[in-house]
Design a protein around this motif. Structure first.
Motif, mmCIF file in Angstrom:
data_model
loop_
_atom_site.group_PDB
_atom_site.id
_atom_site.type_symbol
_atom_site.label_atom_id
_atom_site.label_comp_id
_atom_site.label_asym_id
_atom_site.label_seq_id
_atom_site.Cartn_x
_atom_site.Cartn_y
_atom_site.Cartn_z
ATOM 1 N N ASP A 1 0.853 -1.183 0.000
ATOM 2 C CA ASP A 1 0.000 0.000 0.000
ATOM 3 C C ASP A 1 0.896 1.243 0.000
ATOM 4 N N LYS B 1 0.516 4.553 2.120
ATOM 5 C CA LYS B 1 -0.403 5.141 3.109
ATOM 6 C C LYS B 1 -0.357 6.663 3.154
ATOM 7 N N GLY C 1 -6.239 6.461 3.895
ATOM 8 C CA GLY C 1 -6.718 5.080 3.785
ATOM 9 C C GLY C 1 -5.855 4.265 2.835
ATOM 10 N N TYR D 1 -5.809 -9.972 7.149
ATOM 11 C CA TYR D 1 -4.895 -9.065 6.451
ATOM 12 C C TYR D 1 -3.862 -8.638 7.484
ATOM 13 N N ARG E 1 -10.444 -7.914 7.109
ATOM 14 C CA ARG E 1 -11.091 -7.703 5.802
ATOM 15 C C ARG E 1 -10.015 -7.428 4.770
ATOM 16 N N GLY F 1 -7.715 -5.412 2.244
ATOM 17 C CA GLY F 1 -7.181 -4.061 2.227
ATOM 18 C C GLY F 1 -7.777 -3.283 1.058
ATOM 19 N N ASP F 2 -7.889 -1.993 1.269
ATOM 20 C CA ASP F 2 -8.357 -1.123 0.196
ATOM 21 C C ASP F 2 -7.368 0.027 0.127
ATOM 22 N N PRO F 3 -6.590 0.162 -0.905
ATOM 23 C CA PRO F 3 -6.755 -0.336 -2.272
ATOM 24 C C PRO F 3 -6.154 -1.710 -2.619
ATOM 25 N N GLU F 4 -5.457 -2.401 -1.730
ATOM 26 C CA GLU F 4 -4.765 -3.631 -2.146
ATOM 27 C C GLU F 4 -5.675 -4.611 -2.881
#
Ligand code: AMP
Ligand code: GLY
Length: 429
Positions: free
Chosen positions: A212, A214, A226, A269, A287, A289-292
């Protein structure tokens, strides 16, 4: 089969996009979704934290599988409620989601099971917290115990900063009840990698590594966000490092969950720091990852619904996943002001042109549709995601697509994937 995806960001667009491709699936719903998700699913205006509303909907529509995107519904017990009602749902129970929902719980579990992580101490008293910081010195990391929307982690270089962070969290309650306790934690240095896996509580299916970005600005400057972009695979997670993570972190964590009688069927995660002393856990999330999730879904060749279903039915050991050997990169386009307050409703130009490009998908994070046009509707607006032979080519393609998109105040990082390229040119140093 009818599938309901809960959530409405880039991660959920990527999940719904992939679920839509499954030959088993006749219908995809997404609650609350967004304007981009509406291209691949029927969006329904139920907020992600309205557990009774989601349950009613799933029952009425005969939903066969529900997939939870964000952490909040997990912590509210959406999985417990659906299961009690006899519905199939992908995600950990409320108890399991505490791995993400309480940093103190996660750190204590790691300590008990000798899972490598930075040293730490937990406080609810500000004076004691400050004494601890004075003793151990800076740099140090101060974290609100509970969920704080990605803002509850403060890396402090100066003693004063640390004291201020303690006051903000424990005294001023900047993050509300999430800040009833603080975790004060060793500052770790190294490469940060996202290690995402599926587990049904017994078996583990690791996804390819990702990284990511960050911080808001290039060269990891500016405030934490995020996530401003991601790519997969992350070359720093070498085969040797992968094996260490599995043996030293993943397997003990699964064992710890089993012994604690926590029924965990979902994503684990693991935010990792690859330190000179080996891999250490920065945080657990319950949950994707976002954006992963966006580059990972681009690389997944297998049927996602089959994998998630195997997890729910505790047959994960029977399935394997096939991945595109190419790399994928995702560049997040954010609105002016992000990660603070943003203005919404700016017209997004250029999406049609990008749709014609091959191996590029634009996942929508914060968009709405107004008068036949897409407009911005959140902090992170789009995740422009591309495949390429390697991370460099994937990033180049993503940026070529980004150059065709425009909205007022659009901001993005220009260096997504650069750490991977640097790593590779230095021969893995
Ligand atoms: P978290 O939400 O716990 O992942 O923290 C957000 C970000 O803060 C992480 O992605 C890291 O970049 C940084 N961070 C968190 N914990 C530490 C730590 N112990 N040492 C250094 N950086 C950290
Ligand atoms: N990309 C970081 C997260 O999803 O928490």
């Amino acid at each position: 089969m009818r599938v309901l995806v809960i959530g409405g960001g880039g991660r959920e667009h990527a999940l719904a996009w992939k679920i839509r491709q499954s030959p088993q699936v006749e219908k995809v719903y997404c609650a609350p979704g967004n304007a981009g998700i509406a291209q691949v699913a029927e969006v329904v205006p139920i907020p992600a934290d309205d557990v009774p509303g989601l349950l009613r909907f799933a029952r009425e529509r005969g939903v066969d599988l529900t997939v939870v995107g964000p952490e909040l519904p997990l912590m509210l017990g959406v999985v417990d409620e659906f299961r009690d009602a006899g519905l199939r749902i992908f995600g950990p129970t409320r108890e399991g989601a505490r791995l993400e929902g309480s940093k103190a719980f996660a750190k204590e579990l790691m300590r008990r099971w000798n899972i490598p992580t930075g040293y730490f101490s937990v406080f609810d008293n500000p004076e004691e917290a400050k004494r601890f910081v004075a003793e151990v010195g800076v740099p140090i990391v101060i974290k609100a115990d509970g969920l704080a929307g990605g803002k509850g982690v403060i890396v402090c270089e100066e003693l004063k900063e640390a004291e201020q962070a303690i006051d903000e969290i424990l005294v001023a309650r900047l993050f509300g009840d999430a800040g009833a306790r603080v975790v004060i934690e060793e500052y770790l240095e190294g490469e940060e990698v996202s290690f995402i896996l599926l587990t049904d509580g017994v078996s583990v299916l690791p996804f390819p590594s990702s990284q990511d970005h960050k911080r808001l600005l290039d060269d990891d400057q500016g405030p934490n966000t995020g996530g401003m972009g991601a790519y997969s695979p992350a070359p720093m997670l070498t085969a040797e490092m992968h094996a260490r993570v599995m043996a030293e972190i993943v397997l003990p964590t699964i064992q710890a969950l089993q012994v604690s009688k926590i029924d965990y069927r979902g994503v684990l995660y693991i935010g990792l720091m690859l330190t000179p002393a080996g891999p250490k856990v920065l945080e657990f999330n319950a949950r994707f990852g976002d954006p992963e999730c966006q580059p990972l879904m681009m690389r997944l060749e297998s049927d996602l619904v089959q994998l998630l279903g195997a997890c729910v039915d505790q047959r994960l050991g029977e399935v394997t996943a096939v991945w595109d050997e190419r790399a994928a990169a995702c560049v997040v386009l954010a609105a002016a002001g992000y990660p603070g307050a943003v203005e919404k409703g700016r017209i997004i130009h250029g999406l049609e042109e990008v749709e014609r490009l091959s191996d590029v998908v634009v996942f929508h994070a914060g968009t709405a549709r107004r008068q036949q046009q897409y407009v911005t509707n959140g902090g992170r607006v789009l995740g422009v995601t591309a495949l390429g032979a390697d991370v460099a080519e994937a990033a180049e393609r993503a940026y070529a697509a980004v150059s065709k998109i425009h909205f007022d105040g659009m901001q993005y990082r220009r260096d997504i994937g650069r750490r991977a390229m640097k790593w590779l040119t230095k021969g893995g140093q």
